[in-house]
Scaffold this active site. Structure first.
Site, PDB file in Angstrom:
ATOM      1  N   ARG A  15      23.867  36.433  46.827  1.00  0.00           N
ATOM      2  CA  ARG A  15      24.777  36.898  47.573  1.00  0.00           C
ATOM      3  C   ARG A  15      24.474  38.248  48.214  1.00  0.00           C
ATOM      4  O   ARG A  15      23.316  38.862  47.557  1.00  0.00           O
ATOM      5  CB  ARG A  15      26.077  37.071  46.696  1.00  0.00           C
ATOM      6  CG  ARG A  15      26.723  35.944  46.391  1.00  0.00           C
ATOM      7  CD  ARG A  15      27.959  36.207  45.536  1.00  0.00           C
ATOM      8  NE  ARG A  15      27.482  36.528  44.063  1.00  0.00           N
ATOM      9  CZ  ARG A  15      28.503  36.877  42.945  1.00  0.00           C
ATOM     10  NH1 ARG A  15      29.762  36.623  43.398  1.00  0.00           N
ATOM     11  NH2 ARG A  15      27.968  37.233  41.674  1.00  0.00           N
ATOM     12  N   LYS A  75      26.708  42.447  42.583  1.00  0.00           N
ATOM     13  CA  LYS A  75      26.721  42.717  41.065  1.00  0.00           C
ATOM     14  C   LYS A  75      26.427  44.146  40.619  1.00  0.00           C
ATOM     15  O   LYS A  75      26.070  44.782  41.580  1.00  0.00           O
ATOM     16  CB  LYS A  75      25.581  41.784  40.666  1.00  0.00           C
ATOM     17  CG  LYS A  75      25.878  40.448  40.671  1.00  0.00           C
ATOM     18  CD  LYS A  75      27.156  39.912  40.097  1.00  0.00           C
ATOM     19  CE  LYS A  75      27.231  40.114  38.630  1.00  0.00           C
ATOM     20  NZ  LYS A  75      28.645  39.756  38.237  1.00  0.00           N
ATOM     21  N   TYR A  94      30.923  45.227  42.145  1.00  0.00           N
ATOM     22  CA  TYR A  94      31.432  44.875  40.879  1.00  0.00           C
ATOM     23  C   TYR A  94      30.747  45.625  39.897  1.00  0.00           C
ATOM     24  O   TYR A  94      29.495  45.577  39.857  1.00  0.00           O
ATOM     25  CB  TYR A  94      31.109  43.224  40.599  1.00  0.00           C
ATOM     26  CG  TYR A  94      32.123  42.347  41.374  1.00  0.00           C
ATOM     27  CD1 TYR A  94      33.428  42.359  41.092  1.00  0.00           C
ATOM     28  CD2 TYR A  94      31.577  41.461  42.320  1.00  0.00           C
ATOM     29  CE1 TYR A  94      34.393  41.321  41.896  1.00  0.00           C
ATOM     30  CE2 TYR A  94      32.355  40.491  43.057  1.00  0.00           C
ATOM     31  CZ  TYR A  94      33.730  40.695  42.962  1.00  0.00           C
ATOM     32  OH  TYR A  94      34.664  39.674  43.583  1.00  0.00           O
ATOM     33  N   HIS A  96      32.148  45.611  36.065  1.00  0.00           N
ATOM     34  CA  HIS A  96      32.536  45.128  34.760  1.00  0.00           C
ATOM     35  C   HIS A  96      31.950  45.896  33.620  1.00  0.00           C
ATOM     36  O   HIS A  96      31.153  45.651  32.827  1.00  0.00           O
ATOM     37  CB  HIS A  96      31.850  43.731  34.561  1.00  0.00           C
ATOM     38  CG  HIS A  96      32.450  42.781  35.748  1.00  0.00           C
ATOM     39  ND1 HIS A  96      33.818  42.140  35.479  1.00  0.00           N
ATOM     40  CD2 HIS A  96      31.703  42.005  36.661  1.00  0.00           C
ATOM     41  CE1 HIS A  96      34.003  41.340  36.618  1.00  0.00           C
ATOM     42  NE2 HIS A  96      32.719  41.398  37.308  1.00  0.00           N
ATOM     43  N   GLU A 118      36.600  44.780  40.749  1.00  0.00           N
ATOM     44  CA  GLU A 118      37.431  44.053  39.802  1.00  0.00           C
ATOM     45  C   GLU A 118      38.659  44.683  39.470  1.00  0.00           C
ATOM     46  O   GLU A 118      39.506  44.233  38.849  1.00  0.00           O
ATOM     47  CB  GLU A 118      36.489  43.506  38.893  1.00  0.00           C
ATOM     48  CG  GLU A 118      36.215  44.448  37.655  1.00  0.00           C
ATOM     49  CD  GLU A 118      34.955  45.363  37.937  1.00  0.00           C
ATOM     50  OE1 GLU A 118      34.520  45.886  36.917  1.00  0.00           O
ATOM     51  OE2 GLU A 118      34.302  44.946  39.051  1.00  0.00           O
ATOM     52  N   VAL A 267      34.092  31.359  31.582  1.00  0.00           N
ATOM     53  CA  VAL A 267      34.156  32.286  32.757  1.00  0.00           C
ATOM     54  C   VAL A 267      34.287  33.667  32.501  1.00  0.00           C
ATOM     55  O   VAL A 267      34.071  34.578  33.468  1.00  0.00           O
ATOM     56  CB  VAL A 267      35.322  31.604  33.703  1.00  0.00           C
ATOM     57  CG1 VAL A 267      35.165  32.305  34.987  1.00  0.00           C
ATOM     58  CG2 VAL A 267      34.956  30.057  33.896  1.00  0.00           C
ATOM     59  N   ASP A 270      31.589  37.712  32.184  1.00  0.00           N
ATOM     60  CA  ASP A 270      31.529  38.959  32.917  1.00  0.00           C
ATOM     61  C   ASP A 270      32.138  40.116  32.090  1.00  0.00           C
ATOM     62  O   ASP A 270      31.525  41.342  32.122  1.00  0.00           O
ATOM     63  CB  ASP A 270      31.972  39.131  34.244  1.00  0.00           C
ATOM     64  CG  ASP A 270      30.881  38.262  35.219  1.00  0.00           C
ATOM     65  OD1 ASP A 270      29.753  38.726  34.639  1.00  0.00           O
ATOM     66  OD2 ASP A 270      31.241  37.414  35.935  1.00  0.00           O
TER      67      ASP A 270
END
Length: 372
Positions: A15, A75, A94, A96, A118, A267, A270
């Site tokens: 991405r 990411k 993101y 996380h 997020e 899922v 993360d």
């Protein structure tokens, strides 16, 4: 403002932080975009498309980080990228952070302002920058789970939808949010037997009204989770606590009792994963078998369909990128409480309570640090 877009370097991450269309929109507002060469090459977003949109191509990530006022990524920054961040720079991606103390400390040391996709909110209580990737991950989870159920992958050799005269597989979805709803839709489309568990009666009612008898909904308790997980052929872990570590709903004792060759697709990995037996995997090596159960725990699932994911993500991030560029990060966050909710680290100070709680660190609320 000068916005920098480096090429993603996480394992099998293709991405890119901005599409050519997003670049054109930003440059039309008078801002500059510098992008690392080949950043979108793998998904057909060639350098010439970015040049046509108004971007300047730079040969290395070092130059992108050195020249940009704001870094836009997908990411979380890897160790070598964190070292390139500097005080006064803004990072929008993101993060996380809750299950990742090493990254947290690196970002604190950098002095940068770090805003996490997020944890940005919207007026309806949703997470608009997480939702597109949750939609992708939820749909992908069924594809991945169906593949893992094949006997060559270590699974029990079961077709999700069965065939006439042979029962369908049982798919248990933990969490009725965006991930869970999209997973359930895909599973029902393949004619599997689907059970969704959630702690919100209101959400369960909405799902029941939307899908009717094609889906069974259950209130999530320890007993219900245990009963459903043990009897499942495929379990989808789609739980989320915004910005915090995922709750460990699937205990190792449950996994030991699951059918040989059944599958867990976590899922929530993360945010640390919702199964005690989960640990992060990669697209290059996506699964492992523990207690005879196949675990699929790829930490950047949407990266597997990078083109779809990139366009879906840019649709959501572009208004916030423009706001940060137009007003500057501090003014933009003071004006917009939903963007302010994305602030996790501000110039050496942790500003997100759930991350602080997960890592037992001190923090200052964003409102206080921005003097609102």
């Amino acid at each position: 403002m000068r916005i920098g877009v480096p090429k993603e370097i996480k394992n099998h991450e293709y991405r890119v932080g901005m599409t050519p269309a997003a670049v054109r929109e930003v440059t039309a507002h008078g801002h500059e975009v510098v992008i690392q060469t080949m950043a979108g090459e793998a998904i057909g977003l060639h350098d010439e498309l970015y040049v046509k949109a108004g971007a300047k191509i730079l040969p290395s990530a070092e130059e992108v980080f050195a020249r940009a006022d704001m870094i836009v990524k997908v990411k979380e920054p890897q160790a070598e990228e964190i070292k390139r961040l500097r005080k006064g720079q803004t990072l929008f991606t993101y993060l996380h952070l809750a299950p990742d103390p090493e990254q947290t400390q690196g970002l604190l040391r950098s002095g940068a302002t770090c805003i996490a996709y997020e944890t940005v909110t919207d007026g309806r209580g949703g997470l608009p920058l997480l939702a597109p990737m949750s939609e992708v991950a939820g749909r992908m989870s069924i594809q991945a789970g169906a593949h893992c159920l094949e006997i060559a992958q270590g699974g029990r050799g079961q077709l999700l939808g069965g065939v006439p005269g042979v029962p369908a597989a049982k798919v248990v979805v933990l969490g009725g949010g965006v991930v869970g709803t999209n997973a359930a839709r895909m599973a029902m489309g393949l004619e599997a037997h689907v059970v969704v568990l959630d702690v919100s009666l209101g959400r369960l009612k909405e799902l029941d009204e939307q899908f009717g008898s094609r889906m069974q909904t259950l209130f999530s308790t320890i007993d219900a989770i245990e009963e459903q997980v043990i009897s499942a052929d495929l379990v989808i872990g789609g739980v989320l606590l915004p910005g915090a570590a995922a709750p460990k709903l699937i205990r190792e004792s449950m996994v030991r009792q699951m059918k040989k060759g059944s599958v867990i697709v976590d899922v929530a990995i993360d945010q640390g994963g919702c199964a005690e037996t989960s640990h992060a995997t990669t697209h290059a090596d996506p699964t492992y078998i523990l207690h005879d159960v196949v675990h699929y725990c790829v930490a950047n699932m949407p990266g597997g369909v990078a083109r779809t994911s990139t366009f879906a993500l840019n649709n959501a991030t572009l208004p916030f990128i423009l706001a940060l560029a137009q007003l500057g990060p501090e003014a933009a966050m003071k004006k917009n409480p939903h963007l302010r909710a994305g602030l996790n680290v501000y110039q050496g100070t942790l500003t997100y309570g759930a991350v602080a709680e997960a890592q037992n660190l001190p923090f200052e609320p964003a409102e206080k640090i921005l003097r609102i």
